[in-house]
Design a protein around this motif. Sequence first.
Motif, PDB file in Angstrom:
ATOM      1  N   TYR A  12       3.363   2.186  -8.332  1.00 29.14           N
ATOM      2  CA  TYR A  12       3.084   1.193  -7.288  1.00 29.14           C
ATOM      3  C   TYR A  12       2.452  -0.071  -7.866  1.00 29.14           C
ATOM      4  O   TYR A  12       2.759  -1.183  -7.439  1.00 29.14           O
ATOM      5  CB  TYR A  12       2.157   1.783  -6.208  1.00 29.14           C
ATOM      6  CG  TYR A  12       2.786   2.859  -5.352  1.00 29.14           C
ATOM      7  CD1 TYR A  12       4.153   3.102  -5.377  1.00 29.14           C
ATOM      8  CD2 TYR A  12       2.001   3.632  -4.495  1.00 29.14           C
ATOM      9  CE1 TYR A  12       4.720   4.085  -4.598  1.00 29.14           C
ATOM     10  CE2 TYR A  12       2.558   4.618  -3.698  1.00 29.14           C
ATOM     11  CZ  TYR A  12       3.923   4.840  -3.752  1.00 29.14           C
ATOM     12  OH  TYR A  12       4.478   5.806  -2.971  1.00 29.14           O
ATOM     13  N   GLN A  61       7.160  -3.152   3.550  1.00 17.74           N
ATOM     14  CA  GLN A  61       7.058  -4.583   3.274  1.00 17.74           C
ATOM     15  C   GLN A  61       8.041  -5.389   4.111  1.00 17.74           C
ATOM     16  O   GLN A  61       7.697  -6.425   4.670  1.00 17.74           O
ATOM     17  CB  GLN A  61       7.315  -4.830   1.788  1.00 17.74           C
ATOM     18  CG  GLN A  61       6.986  -6.243   1.367  1.00 17.74           C
ATOM     19  CD  GLN A  61       7.258  -6.480  -0.110  1.00 17.74           C
ATOM     20  OE1 GLN A  61       7.800  -5.623  -0.803  1.00 17.74           O
ATOM     21  NE2 GLN A  61       6.880  -7.641  -0.588  1.00 17.74           N
ATOM     22  N   CYS A 119      -6.391 -10.405  -9.063  1.00 21.99           N
ATOM     23  CA  CYS A 119      -6.272 -10.307  -7.606  1.00 21.99           C
ATOM     24  C   CYS A 119      -6.680  -8.941  -7.088  1.00 21.99           C
ATOM     25  O   CYS A 119      -6.847  -8.751  -5.890  1.00 21.99           O
ATOM     26  CB  CYS A 119      -4.849 -10.635  -7.164  1.00 21.99           C
ATOM     27  SG  CYS A 119      -3.674  -9.278  -7.415  1.00 21.99           S
ATOM     28  N   LEU A 150       0.556   0.049   2.161  1.00 21.04           N
ATOM     29  CA  LEU A 150       0.909  -1.111   1.340  1.00 21.04           C
ATOM     30  C   LEU A 150       0.045  -2.322   1.716  1.00 21.04           C
ATOM     31  O   LEU A 150      -0.243  -3.171   0.881  1.00 21.04           O
ATOM     32  CB  LEU A 150       2.390  -1.451   1.521  1.00 21.04           C
ATOM     33  CG  LEU A 150       2.953  -2.500   0.575  1.00 21.04           C
ATOM     34  CD1 LEU A 150       3.092  -1.931  -0.837  1.00 21.04           C
ATOM     35  CD2 LEU A 150       4.298  -3.008   1.052  1.00 21.04           C
ATOM     36  N   TYR A 185      -5.009  -6.319  -6.672  1.00 21.74           N
ATOM     37  CA  TYR A 185      -4.088  -5.550  -5.830  1.00 21.74           C
ATOM     38  C   TYR A 185      -3.736  -4.199  -6.462  1.00 21.74           C
ATOM     39  O   TYR A 185      -3.645  -3.186  -5.773  1.00 21.74           O
ATOM     40  CB  TYR A 185      -2.800  -6.338  -5.504  1.00 21.74           C
ATOM     41  CG  TYR A 185      -2.012  -5.653  -4.421  1.00 21.74           C
ATOM     42  CD1 TYR A 185      -2.445  -5.688  -3.099  1.00 21.74           C
ATOM     43  CD2 TYR A 185      -0.874  -4.902  -4.715  1.00 21.74           C
ATOM     44  CE1 TYR A 185      -1.762  -5.012  -2.098  1.00 21.74           C
ATOM     45  CE2 TYR A 185      -0.183  -4.224  -3.720  1.00 21.74           C
ATOM     46  CZ  TYR A 185      -0.635  -4.282  -2.414  1.00 21.74           C
ATOM     47  OH  TYR A 185       0.035  -3.604  -1.430  1.00 21.74           O
ATOM     48  N   LEU A 226       7.873   2.242   0.666  1.00 20.34           N
ATOM     49  CA  LEU A 226       6.986   1.091   0.543  1.00 20.34           C
ATOM     50  C   LEU A 226       7.729  -0.223   0.775  1.00 20.34           C
ATOM     51  O   LEU A 226       7.200  -1.144   1.407  1.00 20.34           O
ATOM     52  CB  LEU A 226       6.293   1.086  -0.829  1.00 20.34           C
ATOM     53  CG  LEU A 226       4.886   1.701  -0.823  1.00 20.34           C
ATOM     54  CD1 LEU A 226       4.949   3.183  -0.493  1.00 20.34           C
ATOM     55  CD2 LEU A 226       4.164   1.460  -2.121  1.00 20.34           C
ATOM     56  N   MET A 235       7.304 -10.297  -4.809  1.00 15.94           N
ATOM     57  CA  MET A 235       6.190 -10.988  -4.153  1.00 15.94           C
ATOM     58  C   MET A 235       5.849 -12.290  -4.887  1.00 15.94           C
ATOM     59  O   MET A 235       4.706 -12.695  -4.966  1.00 15.94           O
ATOM     60  CB  MET A 235       4.954 -10.072  -4.109  1.00 15.94           C
ATOM     61  CG  MET A 235       5.100  -8.935  -3.090  1.00 15.94           C
ATOM     62  SD  MET A 235       3.739  -7.784  -3.150  1.00 15.94           S
ATOM     63  CE  MET A 235       2.500  -8.610  -2.173  1.00 15.94           C
ATOM     64  N   GLU A 245       5.246  -2.110  -9.564  1.00 20.43           N
ATOM     65  CA  GLU A 245       6.192  -2.674  -8.604  1.00 20.43           C
ATOM     66  C   GLU A 245       5.582  -3.823  -7.793  1.00 20.43           C
ATOM     67  O   GLU A 245       6.236  -4.807  -7.500  1.00 20.43           O
ATOM     68  CB  GLU A 245       6.656  -1.557  -7.655  1.00 20.43           C
ATOM     69  CG  GLU A 245       7.604  -2.000  -6.559  1.00 20.43           C
ATOM     70  CD  GLU A 245       9.035  -2.227  -7.046  1.00 20.43           C
ATOM     71  OE1 GLU A 245       9.346  -1.781  -8.167  1.00 20.43           O
ATOM     72  OE2 GLU A 245       9.817  -2.857  -6.308  1.00 20.43           O
ATOM     73  N   TYR A 246       4.321  -3.664  -7.417  1.00 22.04           N
ATOM     74  CA  TYR A 246       3.738  -4.632  -6.473  1.00 22.04           C
ATOM     75  C   TYR A 246       2.770  -5.619  -7.105  1.00 22.04           C
ATOM     76  O   TYR A 246       2.124  -6.386  -6.406  1.00 22.04           O
ATOM     77  CB  TYR A 246       3.105  -3.892  -5.288  1.00 22.04           C
ATOM     78  CG  TYR A 246       4.179  -3.266  -4.428  1.00 22.04           C
ATOM     79  CD1 TYR A 246       4.911  -4.065  -3.546  1.00 22.04           C
ATOM     80  CD2 TYR A 246       4.512  -1.927  -4.546  1.00 22.04           C
ATOM     81  CE1 TYR A 246       5.935  -3.523  -2.793  1.00 22.04           C
ATOM     82  CE2 TYR A 246       5.535  -1.380  -3.796  1.00 22.04           C
ATOM     83  CZ  TYR A 246       6.246  -2.186  -2.912  1.00 22.04           C
ATOM     84  OH  TYR A 246       7.268  -1.659  -2.168  1.00 22.04           O
ATOM     85  N   ARG A 271      -5.171  -4.273   1.593  1.00 22.09           N
ATOM     86  CA  ARG A 271      -6.254  -5.246   1.719  1.00 22.09           C
ATOM     87  C   ARG A 271      -6.608  -5.460   3.193  1.00 22.09           C
ATOM     88  O   ARG A 271      -7.793  -5.437   3.558  1.00 22.09           O
ATOM     89  CB  ARG A 271      -5.833  -6.566   1.086  1.00 22.09           C
ATOM     90  CG  ARG A 271      -6.927  -7.246   0.338  1.00 22.09           C
ATOM     91  CD  ARG A 271      -6.459  -8.586  -0.163  1.00 22.09           C
ATOM     92  NE  ARG A 271      -5.617  -8.494  -1.352  1.00 22.09           N
ATOM     93  CZ  ARG A 271      -6.108  -8.383  -2.596  1.00 22.09           C
ATOM     94  NH1 ARG A 271      -7.397  -8.323  -2.793  1.00 22.09           N
ATOM     95  NH2 ARG A 271      -5.306  -8.338  -3.632  1.00 22.09           N
ATOM     96  N   LEU A 299       9.241   4.527  -3.333  1.00 21.90           N
ATOM     97  CA  LEU A 299       9.321   3.064  -3.365  1.00 21.90           C
ATOM     98  C   LEU A 299      10.186   2.516  -2.233  1.00 21.90           C
ATOM     99  O   LEU A 299       9.937   1.425  -1.733  1.00 21.90           O
ATOM    100  CB  LEU A 299       9.831   2.582  -4.726  1.00 21.90           C
ATOM    101  CG  LEU A 299       8.747   2.525  -5.815  1.00 21.90           C
ATOM    102  CD1 LEU A 299       9.367   2.216  -7.172  1.00 21.90           C
ATOM    103  CD2 LEU A 299       7.655   1.505  -5.490  1.00 21.90           C
TER     104      LEU A 299
END
Lengths: 381, 280, 85
Positions: free
Chosen positions: C32, B233, C67, B186, C69, B229, C1, C35-36, B189, B226
Amino acid sequence: MKPAVLTGEYFMTGDVACAEGAMAAGCLFFGGYPITPATEIAEHMSGRLPDVGGTYIQMEDEIAAIASVLGASWAGVKSMTATSGPGFSLMMENLGLGICTETPCVIVNVQRGGPSTGLPTMGAQSDMMQARWGSHGDYEIIVMSPSSCQEIFYQTITAFNLSEAYRIPVVIMTDEIIGHMSEKVIIPRAKEIQTVSRVKPKGKKENFKPFKPGPNGVAPMPAAGEGYNVHVTGLTHDEKGYPAMAVEAQEEMMKRLIGKVRNNLDDIIKTEGYLLEDAEIVIVSYGVSARTSFAAVGEARAMGIKAGLLRLITIWPFPEEQIKELAEKVKGFITVEINLGQIHREVQRCVGYRTPAYLVGHHGGTVITPDQVLSVLKEAF
Amino acid sequence: MAKKNKKAELQPAHPLDDLIRTDRIPHIWCQGCGIGTVFSACLIGMKHSGLELNKFAMVSGIGCSGRAAGYVNVDSFHTTHGRAIPFATGLKLANTDLNVIVFSGDGDLFAIGGNHFIHAARRNMDLTVICVNNLTYGMTGGQVAATTPHMARSTTTPSGNPENPFNLPLLAFASGATYVARWTMLHARDLAESIQVALLKKGFSFIEVLSPCPINYGRRNKEKALDTLNMYQEKTIIKNGADPSELDIDFDKGVILGKFIDVDKPTHIENYDKIYRTRE
Amino acid sequence: MEFWRVPFDADEIDVTQGEVHILEDRCKGCGYCIEYCPRQVLEFSSKFNQKGYHPPAVRKPDNCVNCHYCEIICPEFAIYSVETT
């Protein structure tokens, strides 16, 4: 800094002669792990390789040793390792990877008595079938066996040459006796030594097929970093090197792996005959036992027995045709080897019911004497 | 068919398409598996490193993560189970210009291949080792691994794992690795940046990446992809420079991520060259 | 987020505008990216792709700030964004 080829006359052990043969063949990488009675090859290479820009590394076990050898070969250099029975057993899985990925390399097995830890300091020839069938799956492999310190020097060069020419691991099956024995070894001038290097691909790098065989059944081999972006896997793969989980892909790959040996038997198989022309009884032997057999043939001849010697230089692929031809005209065979009949079985298979075939075997730990051969010879024929 | 080709022309290629073997996509990884994300972060790290792409080589062992080598469009080697590191060692030693990445899973690198890992770290072999840690043997159907948490269920620990897992960064640190980091997929980056740093750093670099195996681990431990994940987080904290002995994975207490070790030591190759290649 | 506070210099910052591209047939529907995504740009589409999964669809294109992501979290190389000007 010494040159790769140490031209001159020496008194050296078989292990050292093997190492010098490797140097003369252009070996630049040795992945080692200590094991009696092969350690001296690693020791000698550790001092010699940096002389010529090569690299020695002592890995953490024999599995790592052969894995590093395969890696180094894909970096484009001639590479090797040396071991004995227990280490040879550990190397079997990656030997299969070498076969499957058509990776040239040389593996030396300085045989000692087994099974298990066995007789570390005493010789035997009891890994001969393991060298042929030790890794899982069907495959062909090239295995050679030297009878003297001088021969192991040349045979190591030949092993590298065959391995490079056919993109296949080549095994040298020597033994503790040859390995630890000192004899005169003549190293010729560098220009008198013929070396072979793998064929490199030419032309387009995009979509290159690293397993697409050339005219002799062998694919040109690029090295990592040359821009061919090859994929190499131990899974069944197509000519591109991509995994292909299919019956047809398996058949195609197996035919290629096996064909490159079976279709080139004349180039690969080497034997030596001694007094075979009029021989009625043929002694089949190899490695140190061929020396016993050589003496036994001489003594038999002195007694009026027409014996001859077929010395196997290449063990695998087995010289089937030659033995079948001999079986048509001789009275019988005796196989002399320091095991309980591994190559003897192979001789029996080739001879069939044409003539009797006997074994002069040994449990291991020492050489067979000419007298032991003669007593079987006299009793049987 | 003609219509589809036209569409493909209109759509620009994915920015990583030049680094993947697009003729092998889709890959074998399951829906919700994180290996693809870790792999993607690795490719981004490779690109951003500025190093010549042709000089990269990727070596993998066996298992789900071991299939990564089959998808990267550089020289790539899918070796035997556990032996990626020694294979990579030979590759690197025989051509020191190569940047060798070992990309494999926890079972491959730390159970069957554990010995090779500690020795390569001890030697400070110039490799970048990326371990996708999904806490199980995924390819074979979810058996207990050297990284499976205590009491977790697997097909071979149906009543819970009686053993305790490795703390991988501690193992890497104790063995002598010069760069040690841990992320989750997750944190893609941070992970990509970390991989980039590791690739540019000489010596033995190790990055552990936690990644879900929803099919073969999650399913047996009541964790949907999920959920895993979300746990990554909510139950993780980034603590660069944390003491490696505090890095046990326990999501009840919280899991520490970050860069733990970044030191400089001469590499095996530097030492070998210095000692052996300058002799008279 | 989501952001829970507005930065002091928010009005001085030029927010980039992104455009999401989806390679639908590569998608395995893990969700994913949906969701993110920090800007809730995506949602599951109701259609099936070649493999029978529901790929994402762009719900709020104007929200995308490029971004990347979604691009980096996607395990399938199936989604990416580019800057629009």
